[in-house]
Write an enzyme that holds these catalytic residues in place. Structure first.
Site, PDB file in Angstrom:
ATOM      1  N   LYS A 104       0.856  -1.194   0.000  1.00 43.84           N
ATOM      2  CA  LYS A 104       0.000   0.000   0.000  1.00 43.84           C
ATOM      3  C   LYS A 104       0.886   1.236   0.000  1.00 43.84           C
ATOM      4  CE  LYS A 104      -4.521   0.818   0.237  1.00 43.84           C
ATOM      5  NZ  LYS A 104      -5.652  -0.047  -0.181  1.00 43.84           N
TER       6      LYS A 104
HETATM    7  P1  NAD Z   1     -12.934   7.675  -2.700  1.00 42.69           P
HETATM    8  O1  NAD Z   1     -11.913   8.712  -2.483  1.00 42.69           O
HETATM    9  O2  NAD Z   1     -13.405   7.432  -4.087  1.00 42.69           O
HETATM   10  O3  NAD Z   1     -14.224   7.956  -1.781  1.00 42.69           O
HETATM   11  C1  NAD Z   1     -14.136   8.107  -0.388  1.00 42.69           C
HETATM   12  C2  NAD Z   1     -15.475   8.609   0.126  1.00 42.69           C
HETATM   13  O4  NAD Z   1     -15.428   8.676   1.555  1.00 42.69           O
HETATM   14  C3  NAD Z   1     -15.835  10.014  -0.349  1.00 42.69           C
HETATM   15  O5  NAD Z   1     -17.229  10.130  -0.527  1.00 42.69           O
HETATM   16  C4  NAD Z   1     -15.363  10.894   0.827  1.00 42.69           C
HETATM   17  O6  NAD Z   1     -16.044  12.144   0.878  1.00 42.69           O
HETATM   18  C5  NAD Z   1     -15.744  10.006   1.981  1.00 42.69           C
HETATM   19  N1  NAD Z   1     -14.978  10.309   3.202  1.00 42.69           N
HETATM   20  C6  NAD Z   1     -13.679  10.628   3.318  1.00 42.69           C
HETATM   21  N2  NAD Z   1     -13.367  10.874   4.603  1.00 42.69           N
HETATM   22  C7  NAD Z   1     -14.492  10.677   5.315  1.00 42.69           C
HETATM   23  C8  NAD Z   1     -14.829  10.778   6.674  1.00 42.69           C
HETATM   24  N3  NAD Z   1     -13.883  11.146   7.581  1.00 42.69           N
HETATM   25  N4  NAD Z   1     -16.099  10.483   7.055  1.00 42.69           N
HETATM   26  C9  NAD Z   1     -17.017  10.125   6.141  1.00 42.69           C
HETATM   27  N5  NAD Z   1     -16.776  10.036   4.827  1.00 42.69           N
HETATM   28  C10 NAD Z   1     -15.528  10.302   4.426  1.00 42.69           C
HETATM   29  O7  NAD Z   1     -12.312   6.323  -2.075  1.00 42.69           O
HETATM   30  P2  NAD Z   1     -12.731   4.827  -2.401  1.00 42.69           P
HETATM   31  O8  NAD Z   1     -11.807   4.313  -3.439  1.00 42.69           O
HETATM   32  O9  NAD Z   1     -14.200   4.750  -2.589  1.00 42.69           O
HETATM   33  O10 NAD Z   1     -12.307   4.108  -1.036  1.00 42.69           O
HETATM   34  C11 NAD Z   1     -13.179   4.047   0.085  1.00 42.69           C
HETATM   35  C12 NAD Z   1     -12.755   2.898   0.990  1.00 42.69           C
HETATM   36  O11 NAD Z   1     -12.810   1.676   0.241  1.00 42.69           O
HETATM   37  C13 NAD Z   1     -11.324   2.958   1.522  1.00 42.69           C
HETATM   38  O12 NAD Z   1     -11.280   2.329   2.792  1.00 42.69           O
HETATM   39  C14 NAD Z   1     -10.549   2.115   0.528  1.00 42.69           C
HETATM   40  O13 NAD Z   1      -9.332   1.614   1.068  1.00 42.69           O
HETATM   41  C15 NAD Z   1     -11.555   1.017   0.282  1.00 42.69           C
HETATM   42  N6  NAD Z   1     -11.384   0.261  -0.954  1.00 42.69           N
HETATM   43  C16 NAD Z   1     -11.317   0.874  -2.164  1.00 42.69           C
HETATM   44  C17 NAD Z   1     -11.203   0.089  -3.304  1.00 42.69           C
HETATM   45  C18 NAD Z   1     -11.196   0.705  -4.681  1.00 42.69           C
HETATM   46  O14 NAD Z   1     -11.185  -0.068  -5.652  1.00 42.69           O
HETATM   47  N7  NAD Z   1     -11.242   2.010  -4.837  1.00 42.69           N
HETATM   48  C19 NAD Z   1     -11.121  -1.298  -3.217  1.00 42.69           C
HETATM   49  C20 NAD Z   1     -11.214  -1.896  -1.958  1.00 42.69           C
HETATM   50  C21 NAD Z   1     -11.343  -1.103  -0.835  1.00 42.69           C
END
Ligand code: NAD
Length: 416
Positions: A104
Site C-alpha cells: 500500500k
Molecule cells: P474515494 O476517495 O473514491 O471515496 C471516499 C469517500 O469517503 C468520499 O465520498 C469521501 O467524501 C468520503 N470520506 C472521506 N473521509 C471521510 C470521513 N472522515 N467520514 C465520512 N466520509 C468520508 O475512495 P474509495 O476508493 O471509494 O475508497 C473508500 C474505501 O474503500 C477505503 O477504505 C478504501 O481503502 C476502500 N477500498 C477501495 C477500493 C477501490 O477499488 N477504490 C477497493 C477496496 C477497498
C-alpha cells in the site's frame, strides 16, 4: 477514541493465531512488514512557494507474488495506517488465491487543495521517489481514497519515461486507452454486490426488499449505491466527508451521483425532503444493511452497541475495530469482512495486470463472469468454515487466508 490501525491489525492476527493454533514464529513474522519506504516530496506550488509532503510505500508480505495495493492521498495518512492497509491486502490476495502479496502507499496531502498541475507534479515526484520498489514483478499500485485513473496514468507515464519504454503493467486502475481494464472502476461495487447476493441466498431473504445505509459516496460507496438502487433496494441514507443525507422513503441515487460527480458535496444537495445528518448519526440508523465505504475505524466499541442493521457489509478497509467486531457478533449482526466483501477491486486489478502482461484484452462479460466465479468460490469457503466452527465470517476468512500464507512461508523457509 483514536485507534492505531496497525495495532488493530496485530490484534486481528492474534485472534486468528489463537483460533487456528498458528506457529508462534509465523505469527511473529506476520506482525511486521517486509519494507517501508518513507519519502519526502518537494513541490513548487503555483504561487512559487515550496511545500514538502510526506509519502510512504509499504510491502507487507510478498511471499506469494509481487505486492499489490492502492495509493491513498489524504491529510490523515500515517505510516502505521499504510502498514495496516498493506497487511489487509496480503490477506485479501491470499483469500482469493491471487498470486500477489500485500502492499500500500500513501501521501499526506489534501488533494482538494491542489491545482491540477500541483497534483500532477506531486504524483510524478512521488512515483520517482518509490520507483525502485515498484514495477510489474515487484509491486503494482492502484487507486485508493482520493486517487483515480488520471493519477494512475501519471504514475504509468513517469515510470515508463524513466525506463525508456511503455510499461502499462506497473499500475492498475488506469484509463482504458493506456492499458486499463473494462470493469475496473465498478469492480469493488460489483464484488460487494456478488458477495451480498450470495449471503442473502444463504439467509433465504430477497435482497431487493432490503433497506440500505451507506457511509462514503466515492468509488466504492457510489458504485454499490448505484448497483443496489438499480436492483430495487431502498437506500435510506448516504454520506461523504461533508456529512450525510437521510430520507426514509428512499433517496434518488442517480440524481445524487450526478451531483457529487460534478465535485459537489452531499450536504449542499437541495431537496427539502432530505434530512441532513452527521456521519456518526448515519451509522446508527435502523436498516437491513449498513455499508461503511469511507475509512477505517468507523464502528468501534463506542458506537457498536447502537448499530441497528442485520448485516454490515465492509466496503472500506478496516472500518470495524476488533472490540466492535465482538459486540456485533454477540448482537447477531453478520459482518461481511473487508478482505472478502471489497476484494472485487483487487480481483479486477489482477485481471488488468494479466491483460497488460499478455497484451490481450477481455470484454466486460468475461471480467464480470471471472470476478463472480472467484468471489463466490471464496465466499463459499468462508461460509463453510463459519458454519463448521461457529465463528464470525472475519475469523473464518482470516483462517483460510493465513493458512495459505503460512503454508507458503513454510515451503519457502526463513531466508537464509
Ligand atoms: P474515494 O476517495 O473514491 O471515496 C471516499 C469517500 O469517503 C468520499 O465520498 C469521501 O467524501 C468520503 N470520506 C472521506 N473521509 C471521510 C470521513 N472522515 N467520514 C465520512 N466520509 C468520508 O475512495 P474509495 O476508493 O471509494 O475508497 C473508500 C474505501 O474503500 C477505503 O477504505 C478504501 O481503502 C476502500 N477500498 C477501495 C477500493 C477501490 O477499488 N477504490 C477497493 C477496496 C477497498
Amino acid at each position: 477514541m483514536e485507534l492505531n490501525p496497525f495495532d488493530v491489525v496485530k490484534r486481528q492476527i492474534d485472534i486468528v493465531a489463537k483460533e487456528m493454533g498458528l506457529d508462534p514464529n509465523i505469527t511473529k513474522y506476520l506482525k511486521r512488514v517486509e519494507r517501508a519506504l518513507i519519502v519526502s516530496i518537494p513541490i513548487i506550488m503555483d504561487d512559487g512557494s515550496l511545500q514538502i509532503f510526506d509519502g510512504y510505500r509499504v510491502h507487507h508480505l510478498t511471499v506469494r507474488g509481487p505486492g499489490k495495493g492502492g495509493i491513498r492521498y489524504s491529510p490523515e495518512v500515517t505510516l502505521d495506517e499504510v502498514k495496516a492497509l498493506a497487511t489487509w491486502m496480503t490477506w485479501k490476495c491470499s483469500l482469493l488465491k491471487l498470486p500477489l502479496g500485500g502492499a500500500k502507499g500513501g501521501v499526506c496531502v489534501d488533494p482538494r487543495k491542489l491545482s491540477r498541475g500541483e497534483l500532477e507534479r506531486l504524483t510524478r515526484r512521488y512515483t520517482s521517489e518509490i520507483i525502485n520498489i515498484i514495477g510489474p514483478d515487484i509491486d503494482v499500485p492502484a487507486p485508493d481514497v482520493n486517487t483515480n485513473a488520471q493519477v494512475m496514468a501519471w504514475i504509468m507515464d513517469t515510470y515508463s519515461m524513466n525506463k525508456g519504454r511503455s510499461i502499462p503493467g506497473v499500475v492498475t486502475g488506469k484509463p482504458i486507452e493506456i492499458g486499463g481494464s473494462v470493469g475496473r472502476e465498478s469492480a469493488t461495487g460489483m464484488g460487494l454486490f456478488y458477495v451480498l447476493e450470495a449471503m442473502y441466498e444463504k439467509l433465504n431473504i430477497i435482497l431487493k426488499t432490503q433497506s440500505i445505509v451507506i457511509q462514503g459516496f466515492g468509488n466504492v460507496g457510489g458504485w454499490i449505491a448505484r448497483i443496489l438502487y438499480e436492483h430495487g433496494c431502498k437506500i435510506l441514507a448516504v454520506s461523504d466527508i461533508s456529512g450525510g443525507i437521510f430520507y426514509p422513503d428512499g433517496l434518488e441515487i442517480d440524481k445524487l451521483l450526478d451531483w457529487t460527480q460534478k465535485g459537489n458535496y452531499l450536504k449542499d444537495y437541495s431537496d427539502k425532503r432530505y434530512k441532513l445528518i452527521t456521519n456518526e448519526e448515519l451509522l446508527t440508523i435502523e436498516c437491513d444493511i449498513l455499508i461503511p465505504a469511507a475509512l477505517e475505524n468507523q464502528i468501534t466499541q463506542d458506537n457498536a452497541h447502537n448499530i441497528k442493521s442485520k448485516i454490515v457489509l465492509e466496503g472500506a478497509n478496516g472500518p470495524t475495530s476488533p472490540k466492535a467486531d465482538k459486540i456485533l457478533f454477540d448482537k447477531g449482526i453478520h459482518v461481511i469482512p473487508d478482505i472478502l466483501a471489497n476484494a472485487g477491486g483487487v480481483c479486477v486489478s489482477y485481471f488488468e495486470y494479466v491483460q497488460d502482461i499478455r497484451a490481450y484484452f477481455w470484454d466486460i462479460d468475461r471480467i464480470n463472469r471471472e470476478l463472480k466465479r472467484i468471489l463466490l468460490e471464496a465466499f463459499e469457503e468462508v461460509y463453510k468454515v463459519t458454519k463448521e466452527r461457529k465463528i464470525a465470517l472475519r475469523t473464518a476468512a482470516y483462517i483460510i487466508s493465513v493458512s495459505r500464507i503460512a503454508k507458503a512461508i513454510e515451503l519457502r523457509g526463513f531466508f537464509p
